[in-house]
Each structure stands twice: as C-alpha cells, then as structure tokens.
Scaffold this motif. Structure first.
Motif, PDB file in Angstrom:
ATOM      1  N   GLN A 179       0.827  -1.186   0.000  1.00 32.77           N
ATOM      2  CA  GLN A 179       0.000   0.000   0.000  1.00 32.77           C
ATOM      3  C   GLN A 179       0.874   1.253   0.000  1.00 32.77           C
ATOM      4  OE1 GLN A 179      -2.547   0.523   3.411  1.00 32.77           O
ATOM      5  NE2 GLN A 179      -4.206   1.314   2.127  1.00 32.77           N
ATOM      6  N   ARG A 180       0.552   2.217  -0.888  1.00 30.71           N
ATOM      7  CA  ARG A 180       1.326   3.446  -0.983  1.00 30.71           C
ATOM      8  C   ARG A 180       0.811   4.461   0.004  1.00 30.71           C
ATOM      9  NH1 ARG A 180       0.546   5.501  -6.718  1.00 30.71           N
ATOM     10  NH2 ARG A 180       2.127   7.041  -6.097  1.00 30.71           N
ATOM     11  N   GLY A 181       1.732   5.164   0.611  1.00 27.05           N
ATOM     12  CA  GLY A 181       1.361   6.165   1.601  1.00 27.05           C
ATOM     13  C   GLY A 181       1.100   5.526   2.950  1.00 27.05           C
ATOM     14  N   SER A 182       1.185   6.324   3.977  1.00 23.15           N
ATOM     15  CA  SER A 182       0.961   5.815   5.317  1.00 23.15           C
ATOM     16  C   SER A 182       0.162   6.808   6.126  1.00 23.15           C
ATOM     17  CB  SER A 182       2.306   5.544   6.010  1.00 23.15           C
ATOM     18  OG  SER A 182       3.035   6.759   6.184  1.00 23.15           O
ATOM     19  N   ILE A 183      -0.576   6.270   7.077  1.00 23.24           N
ATOM     20  CA  ILE A 183      -1.352   7.078   8.009  1.00 23.24           C
ATOM     21  C   ILE A 183      -0.932   6.660   9.407  1.00 23.24           C
ATOM     22  CG2 ILE A 183      -3.654   7.721   8.812  1.00 23.24           C
ATOM     23  CD1 ILE A 183      -4.727   6.887   6.070  1.00 23.24           C
ATOM     24  N   ARG A 184      -0.460   7.616  10.163  1.00 24.17           N
ATOM     25  CA  ARG A 184      -0.018   7.290  11.502  1.00 24.17           C
ATOM     26  C   ARG A 184      -0.577   8.323  12.481  1.00 24.17           C
ATOM     27  NH1 ARG A 184       6.467   8.838  11.246  1.00 24.17           N
ATOM     28  NH2 ARG A 184       6.202  11.027  10.626  1.00 24.17           N
ATOM     29  N   ARG A 185      -0.768   7.847  13.709  1.00 23.47           N
ATOM     30  CA  ARG A 185      -1.344   8.712  14.726  1.00 23.47           C
ATOM     31  C   ARG A 185      -0.244   9.541  15.383  1.00 23.47           C
ATOM     32  NH1 ARG A 185      -5.963   9.538  16.974  1.00 23.47           N
ATOM     33  NH2 ARG A 185      -6.930   7.835  15.820  1.00 23.47           N
ATOM     34  N   ARG A 186      -0.484  10.845  15.453  1.00 20.86           N
ATOM     35  CA  ARG A 186       0.436  11.762  16.134  1.00 20.86           C
ATOM     36  C   ARG A 186      -0.388  12.555  17.144  1.00 20.86           C
ATOM     37  NH1 ARG A 186       5.167  12.745  13.177  1.00 20.86           N
ATOM     38  NH2 ARG A 186       5.801  13.882  15.061  1.00 20.86           N
ATOM     39  N   GLY A 187      -0.369  12.090  18.394  1.00 17.62           N
ATOM     40  CA  GLY A 187      -1.188  12.741  19.406  1.00 17.62           C
ATOM     41  C   GLY A 187      -2.659  12.485  19.143  1.00 17.62           C
ATOM     42  N   ASN A 188      -3.431  13.582  19.002  1.00 17.77           N
ATOM     43  CA  ASN A 188      -4.861  13.464  18.737  1.00 17.77           C
ATOM     44  C   ASN A 188      -5.198  13.522  17.257  1.00 17.77           C
ATOM     45  OD1 ASN A 188      -5.422  13.352  21.502  1.00 17.77           O
ATOM     46  ND2 ASN A 188      -5.482  15.605  21.675  1.00 17.77           N
ATOM     47  N   SER A 189      -4.199  13.617  16.381  1.00 15.47           N
ATOM     48  CA  SER A 189      -4.458  13.738  14.949  1.00 15.47           C
ATOM     49  C   SER A 189      -3.827  12.584  14.187  1.00 15.47           C
ATOM     50  CB  SER A 189      -3.917  15.068  14.419  1.00 15.47           C
ATOM     51  OG  SER A 189      -2.509  15.125  14.577  1.00 15.47           O
ATOM     52  N   LEU A 190      -4.237  12.454  12.940  1.00 20.83           N
ATOM     53  CA  LEU A 190      -3.700  11.443  12.042  1.00 20.83           C
ATOM     54  C   LEU A 190      -2.853  12.137  10.984  1.00 20.83           C
ATOM     55  CD1 LEU A 190      -6.935   9.305  11.545  1.00 20.83           C
ATOM     56  CD2 LEU A 190      -4.964   8.722  12.964  1.00 20.83           C
ATOM     57  N   GLN A 191      -1.614  11.737  10.840  1.00 24.12           N
ATOM     58  CA  GLN A 191      -0.716  12.322   9.850  1.00 24.12           C
ATOM     59  C   GLN A 191      -0.632  11.413   8.641  1.00 24.12           C
ATOM     60  OE1 GLN A 191       3.526  12.407  10.637  1.00 24.12           O
ATOM     61  NE2 GLN A 191       3.691  14.475   9.778  1.00 24.12           N
ATOM     62  N   VAL A 192      -0.792  12.001   7.455  1.00 26.47           N
ATOM     63  CA  VAL A 192      -0.736  11.265   6.197  1.00 26.47           C
ATOM     64  C   VAL A 192       0.592  11.595   5.517  1.00 26.47           C
ATOM     65  CG1 VAL A 192      -1.876  10.796   4.003  1.00 26.47           C
ATOM     66  CG2 VAL A 192      -3.235  11.462   5.999  1.00 26.47           C
ATOM     67  N   LEU A 193       1.353  10.590   5.132  1.00 26.70           N
ATOM     68  CA  LEU A 193       2.630  10.757   4.449  1.00 26.70           C
ATOM     69  C   LEU A 193       2.603   9.991   3.144  1.00 26.70           C
ATOM     70  CD1 LEU A 193       5.259  10.361   7.318  1.00 26.70           C
ATOM     71  CD2 LEU A 193       4.656  12.455   6.126  1.00 26.70           C
ATOM     72  N   VAL A 194       3.043  10.651   2.071  1.00 25.64           N
ATOM     73  CA  VAL A 194       3.125  10.016   0.753  1.00 25.64           C
ATOM     74  C   VAL A 194       4.502  10.315   0.178  1.00 25.64           C
ATOM     75  CG1 VAL A 194       2.236  10.000  -1.609  1.00 25.64           C
ATOM     76  CG2 VAL A 194       0.648  10.102   0.312  1.00 25.64           C
ATOM     77  N   TYR A 195       5.205   9.314  -0.243  1.00 25.50           N
ATOM     78  CA  TYR A 195       6.541   9.477  -0.821  1.00 25.50           C
ATOM     79  C   TYR A 195       6.438  10.190  -2.167  1.00 25.50           C
ATOM     80  CZ  TYR A 195      11.032   8.181  -2.912  1.00 25.50           C
ATOM     81  OH  TYR A 195      12.254   8.207  -3.525  1.00 25.50           O
ATOM     82  N   ALA A 196       7.291  11.232  -2.361  1.00 27.33           N
ATOM     83  CA  ALA A 196       7.194  12.060  -3.569  1.00 27.33           C
ATOM     84  C   ALA A 196       8.492  12.103  -4.350  1.00 27.33           C
ATOM     85  CB  ALA A 196       6.770  13.477  -3.199  1.00 27.33           C
ATOM     86  N   GLY A 197       9.426  11.198  -4.112  1.00 25.72           N
ATOM     87  CA  GLY A 197      10.639  11.153  -4.919  1.00 25.72           C
ATOM     88  C   GLY A 197      11.846  11.739  -4.201  1.00 25.72           C
ATOM     89  N   ILE A 198      12.925  11.923  -4.967  1.00 27.22           N
ATOM     90  CA  ILE A 198      14.191  12.424  -4.439  1.00 27.22           C
ATOM     91  C   ILE A 198      14.357  13.891  -4.821  1.00 27.22           C
ATOM     92  CG2 ILE A 198      16.700  12.141  -4.438  1.00 27.22           C
ATOM     93  CD1 ILE A 198      15.264   9.861  -3.106  1.00 27.22           C
ATOM     94  N   ASP A 199      14.725  14.704  -3.858  1.00 28.03           N
ATOM     95  CA  ASP A 199      14.992  16.117  -4.116  1.00 28.03           C
ATOM     96  C   ASP A 199      16.263  16.228  -4.957  1.00 28.03           C
ATOM     97  OD1 ASP A 199      15.825  18.830  -3.958  1.00 28.03           O
ATOM     98  OD2 ASP A 199      14.654  19.079  -2.133  1.00 28.03           O
ATOM     99  N   PRO A 200      16.174  16.805  -6.192  1.00 35.57           N
ATOM    100  CA  PRO A 200      17.361  16.872  -7.046  1.00 35.57           C
ATOM    101  C   PRO A 200      18.456  17.782  -6.510  1.00 35.57           C
ATOM    102  CG  PRO A 200      15.573  18.148  -7.998  1.00 35.57           C
ATOM    103  CD  PRO A 200      14.990  17.407  -6.832  1.00 35.57           C
ATOM    104  N   LEU A 201      18.135  18.679  -5.583  1.00 37.65           N
ATOM    105  CA  LEU A 201      19.136  19.592  -5.054  1.00 37.65           C
ATOM    106  C   LEU A 201      19.855  19.028  -3.834  1.00 37.65           C
ATOM    107  CD1 LEU A 201      17.304  23.021  -5.321  1.00 37.65           C
ATOM    108  CD2 LEU A 201      18.848  21.950  -6.939  1.00 37.65           C
ATOM    109  N   THR A 202      19.097  18.394  -2.928  1.00 35.85           N
ATOM    110  CA  THR A 202      19.693  17.888  -1.697  1.00 35.85           C
ATOM    111  C   THR A 202      19.936  16.389  -1.718  1.00 35.85           C
ATOM    112  OG1 THR A 202      17.522  17.544  -0.671  1.00 35.85           O
ATOM    113  CG2 THR A 202      18.527  19.723  -0.434  1.00 35.85           C
ATOM    114  N   GLY A 203      19.282  15.667  -2.652  1.00 39.34           N
ATOM    115  CA  GLY A 203      19.414  14.212  -2.688  1.00 39.34           C
ATOM    116  C   GLY A 203      18.643  13.499  -1.602  1.00 39.34           C
ATOM    117  N   GLN A 204      17.807  14.208  -0.855  1.00 39.64           N
ATOM    118  CA  GLN A 204      17.040  13.611   0.226  1.00 39.64           C
ATOM    119  C   GLN A 204      15.650  13.200  -0.258  1.00 39.64           C
ATOM    120  OE1 GLN A 204      16.968  16.528   3.327  1.00 39.64           O
ATOM    121  NE2 GLN A 204      19.120  16.251   3.877  1.00 39.64           N
TER     122      GLN A 204
END
Length: 478
Positions: A47-72
C-alpha cells in the motif's frame, strides 16, 4: 475480531515440509508471510502512503521522490482528526504525485532567486536593479518560503502589503526608520565647528547652526505601482525558470493579478522656468551651462549625454551622433550600447553649434596649458583636466537638483528631456521625428504613450491650420 496469528499455522508447516521433501536436491524454505500470500491466491502490492497517529491527529505521508538539489527523500504530508478524511487526503496526495503536480524540491524561493541571478542574461546595471529589489523587498518577505508553496494568493497578498507599506512593517506598531544598517547612534549632532577646539571657547549650537541627525519614527509609505510591477516581473521570471528546471510544475505568477500601471505623467518645466535654469547654470560655470543647454535642445538621456566624446560631434555639419551610454555599476564606470541598442544622429541648430564650439575652445586651451594635445576621444563633459573620464552620473543629477532648488523650481534632470519633447510636439513637429530624436523605438508608440496630452495639443493646432485654409460656403469671399 480474532487475533492475528504471529507464527505459521499447522497447514503452513505441513506445506513447508512437503516442499522440502519434493525438492530432492535443493531445500526450499518459505517464511510464514510468503506462505500466507500464496494461500491468499497471489502477490499483494504494498500500500502506498501511510497514516499514523500523532497525538490526537492522524498524519498522512506520501513518498514524492528524491529532491534533485539535496538528494534527500521527499514526502507530501497533511493531517486530520477524521479517519475517513485521512483516506481522502492520502488519495489526493497520491494523485498529486501521479499527475506530477507536486514540487520536485523543497528549495526555498530565496534559493531560486540566487540561482536565477547566476544564470539570467541581462545588462549589469539591470541586474543591479534586480538585486536591489530582491535584497530590500522580496527576500525579507518571501525568501524562506518553499518554492512549492508559493501560490497566487501569496503573491497577491504580498503586492497588497507593498501597496500599504514599502518597508513591509507588519502590524503598524511604533518603530524607527534607521538612517543606516551599520551600528550608529540614533541621535547625533553634526557640529559646524568641533566644540572645544584649541584656542576657542565651546560654541553655541543654535547660533552656529549645527545639524541634528536623528533616525525618524517609522511612517508607512506605499510602494509605487511601477516598482511593484517590476517586482512582479522578477518573480514571474524566477518562477518561470523554476518550471523550466522542473523544480515546480506551474508558474503561479502567470495568473496572479499584476498591479495596475498608471499612465506616464511627465512634468516638464515651463519655458520661463527653462530660461531661469539655463541662466543660473551658466552663471555657475560655462561648462555646466553648456551641459544643461545641450540636454534641453536635444532631449538626451543622462547616460547618453555623459558618454559623448568629441568624435561624436560634427561642428561643421551640425550633427551629433549618439552611440553609447555611460553608467555606474558597483562603483565602476561602464560604457555600453544605447537603450535601444542602435546608434542615431540628430541635427543641431546654429546656436547649439556655437555653444559647443566655444566649449571645444575652452577644452583645447586647458589641455595645451598642461602640455598635452587635444584628442577626439576626450569626453565632452568631465571634471578631469584632460577630459579622459566622464562626469559621475549621480553627481550631475544632484548638481542639477541644487541649481533648481536655489531658484525654487521643483524639477529633475530627466524633466529636461520631457521639456525638449513637449516643446517639439506643441510646435507641430511630427511624432516620428520627435521619436527619432529621443531614441524611442516602436515607430513612435512610446512617444505617443508618454506624451499623449501634448500630441493632442499639436493635433488641435493641425486642425486649426487646415481649417484656416478652407472657406465655408456661407462665408463671403474676400
């Protein structure tokens, strides 16, 4: 709901043992998770993307590739407290990644501005102007904003803030407009004579007229619309370059509402004021009077005037060639092409030829008195004895301002260019000829836009001339 098994079931252990017996030569070992996938009927995609609980809220993270300037690695993120909304957010972020609508880098707008200045091709003086706008206005307000978060609304709110106060004061709280960015005392007294000078008693500042230099309280001053439009052009070019470099997908400046451009309002001196200015300049210095005279009758730009050499003057033919500009950039003088990048020749009247001929005689006498010979490469206007270096542009502007201030006339050097243009147009000279003398491109379009009011007056004079040549049928013949 039943608990999730943590180890292989009995069926899975039997399948594993059968696989080992059937191998014959090679022993095949499958993990419990692999056997579950086989038992479920095939390979399951992660499954792509993740949903994780942070305190009282849900944080959604989706991978968007590599930054061409920083390589991160880059991630798109958002948060909510509603589980159903979290799934919708993940779907939206995945769509942005799939459709490549997300920014490819987390670089700030400040980094994009620096990269653009390094690669943009323009005249050095033009780049100096860009650097000034970026240093004073753009970077303090938007430099730290990630370039992917520069939106149309952000740009338009920035322009509105500049229309309110060009110093970008935030809340209107009491502040001070400092005279300089260096360390200083906000209130000092500039004495006309140093107190306690040996041999004299300390003086009275009020009698001596000592000047108090004080940093004034802040006063909100709106930025001119032309300056805001210039800032918009810079931002549009920077964001356009970021699109070409594939840092961002779209340029928000393309749809941002630009500040309105007010029509030009030239304010030339009147004929009476022009006569006073010429007389005052001549009384100061004949060379200075010659400079002011030449600007009045030719309408030259300041940079064109200071770049003139004697090789550009044809006293016998009564012609003047404008080939170059002289400007100052980063405390050094630069000779470059004219603003239109074209050389032009304009005619000189007999009085102007006489004025320039006397100016030439003074130059030759001064040079020969120094044991040198005159040269055609000498500048027409210079503070140097050999005229081998032109006048400083800022010094000329300030001196003209002082000349007008003594007369009580509110004028500036560029207003003499307006004076030349308006006098020619009101005298009935055609628009194309005036545009040629001023060095305007576009076949007179710029001249018409700037001097529309005076073109209208010339048009009325033309109508009167034509009307006087006609006779009404009901008018008796003379």
């Amino acid at each position: 709901m039943g608990s999730i098994p943590t180890g292989p079931t009995g069926a899975e252990r039997r399948l594993c043992c059968s696989a080992q017996r059937l191998s014959g030569v090679v022993s095949i070992t499958m993990t419990a998770s692999m056997l579950r996938i086989v038992a479920n009927g095939g390979v399951r995609r992660r499954q792509r993307g993740s949903i994780r609980r942070r305190g009282n809220s849900l944080q959604v993270l989706v991978y968007a590739g590599i930054d061409p300037l920083t390589g991160q690695r880059m991630y798109l993120s958002d948060s909510t407290t509603d589980p159903d909304e979290a799934e919708r957010i993940r779907t939206r972020l995945l769509a942005e990644v799939d459709e490549q609508r997300n920014a490819r880098t987390r670089a700030t707008l400040g980094a994009a501005l620096d990269a653009w200045l390094r690669t943009h091709e323009a005249e050095e003086t033009t780049l100096d102007g860009y650097r000034g706008y970026i240093r004073r206005s753009i970077k303090p307000a938007l430099g730290a904003v990630p370039i992917g978060k520069v939106t149309v609304q952000l740009l338009e709110e920035f322009y509105a803030e500049l229309r309110r106060c060009r110093h970008l004061c935030r809340d209107g709280s009491p502040a001070v407009d400092h005279r300089t960015t260096a360390d200083h005392e906000c209130r000092t007294v500039r004495h006309r004579r140093r107190p306690g000078r040996p041999g004299r008693e300390p003086h009275d500042c009020a009698t001596a007229g000592c000047v108090v230099a004080e940093c004034p309280p802040h006063r909100c001053v709106p930025m001119a619309s032309s300056s805001i439009r210039q800032i918009h052009c810079i931002l549009s070019a920077v964001l356009g370059a970021a699109v070409r470099w594939e840092w961002i997908r779209t340029n928000p400046a393309d749809v941002a509402k630009k500040p309105r451009q007010r029509p030009p309002q030239p304010e030339p001196p009147t004929a009476a004021e022009a006569a006073q200015i010429i007389e005052a300049a001549w009384s100061e210095d004949e060379a200075w009077g010659t400079l002011v005279w030449l600007v009045m009758v030719t309408g030259l730009r300041r940079a064109e005037l200071l770049a003139l050499r004697w090789s550009d003057v044809d006293l016998f033919g009564g012609m003047l060639a404008i080939r170059r500009n002289y400007v100052r950039s980063q405390r050094r003088g630069i000779e470059k092409d004219t603003k239109s990048h074209q050389m032009r020749r304009i005619a000189l009247d007999l009085d102007t030829v006489t004025v320039l001929a006397k100016h030439r005689e003074r130059y030759e006498e001064r040079v020969r008195a120094l044991g040198e010979e005159p040269t055609e490469q000498a500048f027409l206007f210079s503070y140097q004895p050999l005229a081998d270096r032109p006048m400083d542009p800022s010094a000329v502007t300030h001196r003209y301002g002082r000349t007008c201030a003594k007369l009580g006339i509110g004028s500036h050097l560029h207003a003499l260019r307006h004076y030349s243009a308006t006098e020619l147009l009101t005298a009935g000279v055609d628009l194309h000829t005036v545009a040629g003398r001023l060095g305007h491109g576009g076949g007179g379009a710029t001249t018409l836009r700037v001097y529309a009011a005076w073109v209208g007056e010339a048009d009325r004079r033309a109508a009167d001339i034509l009307g006087k040549r006609m006779r009404r049928p009901d008018q008796p013949a003379v």
